[in-house]
Design a protein around this motif. Structure first.
Motif, PDB file in Angstrom:
ATOM      1  N   ASP A 156       0.819  -1.214   0.000  1.00  0.00           N
ATOM      2  CA  ASP A 156       0.000   0.000   0.000  1.00  0.00           C
ATOM      3  C   ASP A 156       0.853   1.263   0.000  1.00  0.00           C
ATOM      4  O   ASP A 156       0.386   2.347   0.368  1.00  0.00           O
ATOM      5  N   GLY A 157       2.106   1.136  -0.424  1.00  0.00           N
ATOM      6  CA  GLY A 157       2.987   2.294  -0.486  1.00  0.00           C
ATOM      7  C   GLY A 157       2.566   3.280  -1.558  1.00  0.00           C
ATOM      8  O   GLY A 157       1.763   2.965  -2.447  1.00  0.00           O
ATOM      9  N   LEU A 158       3.121   4.471  -1.488  1.00  0.00           N
ATOM     10  CA  LEU A 158       2.758   5.564  -2.398  1.00  0.00           C
ATOM     11  C   LEU A 158       3.940   5.922  -3.281  1.00  0.00           C
ATOM     12  O   LEU A 158       5.068   6.033  -2.804  1.00  0.00           O
ATOM     13  N   VAL A 159       3.680   6.100  -4.584  1.00  0.00           N
ATOM     14  CA  VAL A 159       4.691   6.573  -5.507  1.00  0.00           C
ATOM     15  C   VAL A 159       4.231   7.901  -6.090  1.00  0.00           C
ATOM     16  O   VAL A 159       3.046   8.085  -6.393  1.00  0.00           O
ATOM     17  N   VAL A 160       5.171   8.853  -6.213  1.00  0.00           N
ATOM     18  CA  VAL A 160       4.879  10.159  -6.798  1.00  0.00           C
ATOM     19  C   VAL A 160       5.742  10.299  -8.043  1.00  0.00           C
ATOM     20  O   VAL A 160       6.964  10.125  -7.988  1.00  0.00           O
ATOM     21  N   LEU A 161       5.110  10.609  -9.169  1.00  0.00           N
ATOM     22  CA  LEU A 161       5.801  10.702 -10.460  1.00  0.00           C
ATOM     23  C   LEU A 161       5.758  12.142 -10.949  1.00  0.00           C
ATOM     24  O   LEU A 161       4.686  12.700 -11.184  1.00  0.00           O
ATOM     25  N   ASP A 162       6.939  12.722 -11.094  1.00  0.00           N
ATOM     26  CA  ASP A 162       7.039  14.131 -11.484  1.00  0.00           C
ATOM     27  C   ASP A 162       6.957  14.295 -12.998  1.00  0.00           C
ATOM     28  O   ASP A 162       7.296  13.388 -13.763  1.00  0.00           O
ATOM     29  N   ASP A 163       6.508  15.480 -13.428  1.00  0.00           N
ATOM     30  CA  ASP A 163       6.491  15.872 -14.847  1.00  0.00           C
ATOM     31  C   ASP A 163       5.693  14.928 -15.729  1.00  0.00           C
ATOM     32  O   ASP A 163       6.022  14.738 -16.905  1.00  0.00           O
ATOM     33  N   PHE A 164       4.602  14.375 -15.191  1.00  0.00           N
ATOM     34  CA  PHE A 164       3.817  13.414 -15.966  1.00  0.00           C
ATOM     35  C   PHE A 164       2.988  14.081 -17.066  1.00  0.00           C
ATOM     36  O   PHE A 164       2.433  13.385 -17.925  1.00  0.00           O
ATOM     37  N   ARG A 165       2.924  15.414 -17.058  1.00  0.00           N
ATOM     38  CA  ARG A 165       2.092  16.086 -18.057  1.00  0.00           C
ATOM     39  C   ARG A 165       2.750  17.304 -18.695  1.00  0.00           C
ATOM     40  O   ARG A 165       2.103  18.068 -19.404  1.00  0.00           O
ATOM     41  N   SER A 166       4.046  17.505 -18.449  1.00  0.00           N
ATOM     42  CA  SER A 166       4.726  18.681 -19.003  1.00  0.00           C
ATOM     43  C   SER A 166       4.958  18.510 -20.501  1.00  0.00           C
ATOM     44  O   SER A 166       5.274  17.418 -20.967  1.00  0.00           O
ATOM     45  N   GLU A 167       4.846  19.594 -21.239  1.00  0.00           N
ATOM     46  CA  GLU A 167       4.975  19.521 -22.690  1.00  0.00           C
ATOM     47  C   GLU A 167       6.378  19.129 -23.134  1.00  0.00           C
ATOM     48  O   GLU A 167       6.564  18.553 -24.207  1.00  0.00           O
ATOM     49  N   HIS A 168       7.381  19.406 -22.280  1.00  0.00           N
ATOM     50  CA  HIS A 168       8.755  19.087 -22.660  1.00  0.00           C
ATOM     51  C   HIS A 168       9.193  17.695 -22.191  1.00  0.00           C
ATOM     52  O   HIS A 168      10.338  17.314 -22.398  1.00  0.00           O
ATOM     53  N   THR A 169       8.268  16.919 -21.577  1.00  0.00           N
ATOM     54  CA  THR A 169       8.630  15.582 -21.081  1.00  0.00           C
ATOM     55  C   THR A 169       7.629  14.525 -21.554  1.00  0.00           C
ATOM     56  O   THR A 169       7.035  13.815 -20.740  1.00  0.00           O
TER      57      THR A 169
END
Length: 290
Positions: A156-169
């Motif tokens: 039940d751990g939590l993962v956070v994913l950065d830049d999942f919607r940025s136009e440059h990524t």
């Protein structure tokens, strides 16, 4: 002659540490880290100058371990990653990260100076309660980071994913939504910059999160359904960063000087000056000025 190699200014507050960590994500990190009931370690892949790592370290509990992994300007595993590193992170050094982190904490986390591809061999499976993925923006690397973190996280751990919607990524976007659609990742909420998810059951924590967000006046909130997933979307509305302990280098700003009161003439003197001929008034003023 001034020294060309000036000592970098030490951060006094979290906002003084360079990086991209908006107030909304600071609020969400803090809320999730404090709400988690399971015991487990913390992990961050990609630390830049340390702003989010500093906040994570503040929520480390007794008996838990905190690990960070970053190239820190070291040799990248492939040509595309080398180009990405030289373009976006040329100024990043391990020394800078450690200096910033130790401004707020007494000791460093475990620091792994290597590509994130080594993490499966460095952190045991099923040991982490919270992982932040913010390393490469290339699809293959993000895909592999997600796969490694799935094994490292507690059920039940939590993962956070950065830049999942940025136009440059776009590579991050593809890897993240692929994990949602095909690899069992279940979104808990979306901020402007990050996706928060779990491979466990998102509903209990999602309900608590919704209750918290609905009470805030500085968060815009919407709930949508897509491909069998409930997507809670939060966006900041003139939000201030949550309170955070200041660093050991903090210096309070000097108080503004209080201006001295202007001398006031008595009513009799004002009347006398007003009634005197102008030539006499000027002479009196010159004498007083001297």
């Amino acid at each position: 002659m001034a020294d060309s190699q000036q000592t970098p200014k030490l951060p006094g507050e979290l906002k003084d540490v360079p990086g991209w960590f908006p107030p909304l994500d600071q609020v969400l990190f803090t809320w999730f880290l404090e709400k988690q009931r399971l015991a487990g370690d913390l992990l961050e892949l990609g630390v830049y100058m340390g702003r989010s790592a500093i906040l994570l370290g503040h929520h480390l509990r007794a008996g838990e371990a905190f690990t960070v992994c970053d190239l820190f300007g070291g040799e990248a595993p492939d040509g595309a990653n080398r180009a990405e590193t030289s373009k976006s992170y040329a100024s990043l050094t391990r020394e800078t990260f450690e200096r910033n982190y130790l401004s707020f904490h007494d000791s460093l986390p475990r620091v792994i100076e290597a590509p994130t591809s080594v993490i499966s061999g460095e952190v045991k499976a099923g040991t982490c309660r919270f992982v932040h993925i913010d390393a490469s923006h290339l699809y293959e690397h993000v895909r592999d980071d997600i796969g490694a973190v799935r094994e490292i996280l507690l059920p039940d751990g939590l993962v956070v994913l950065d830049d999942f919607r940025s136009e440059h990524t776009p590579g991050v976007s593809v890897a993240v939504w692929e994990a949602v659609l095909n690899r069992g990742l279940r979104p808990i909420c979306l901020s402007t910059q990050k996706l928060y998810g779990t491979w466990g059951d998102p509903e209990p924590v999602q309900e608590e999160l919704l209750a918290m967000l609905r009470e805030r006046t500085d968060v815009g909130l919407s709930v949508q359904e897509a491909a069998g997933h409930r997507l809670v979307r939060a966006r900041a509305q003139k939000m201030q960063a949550p309170p955070f302990p200041r660093s050991r280098h903090y210096v309070a700003p000097a108080a503004a000087p209080v201006p001295a009161p202007k001398p006031r003439r008595s009513p009799a003197r004002r009347i006398a000056v007003d009634l005197l001929p102008p030539v006499v008034t000027r002479a009196v003023r010159k004498v007083r000025a001297r």
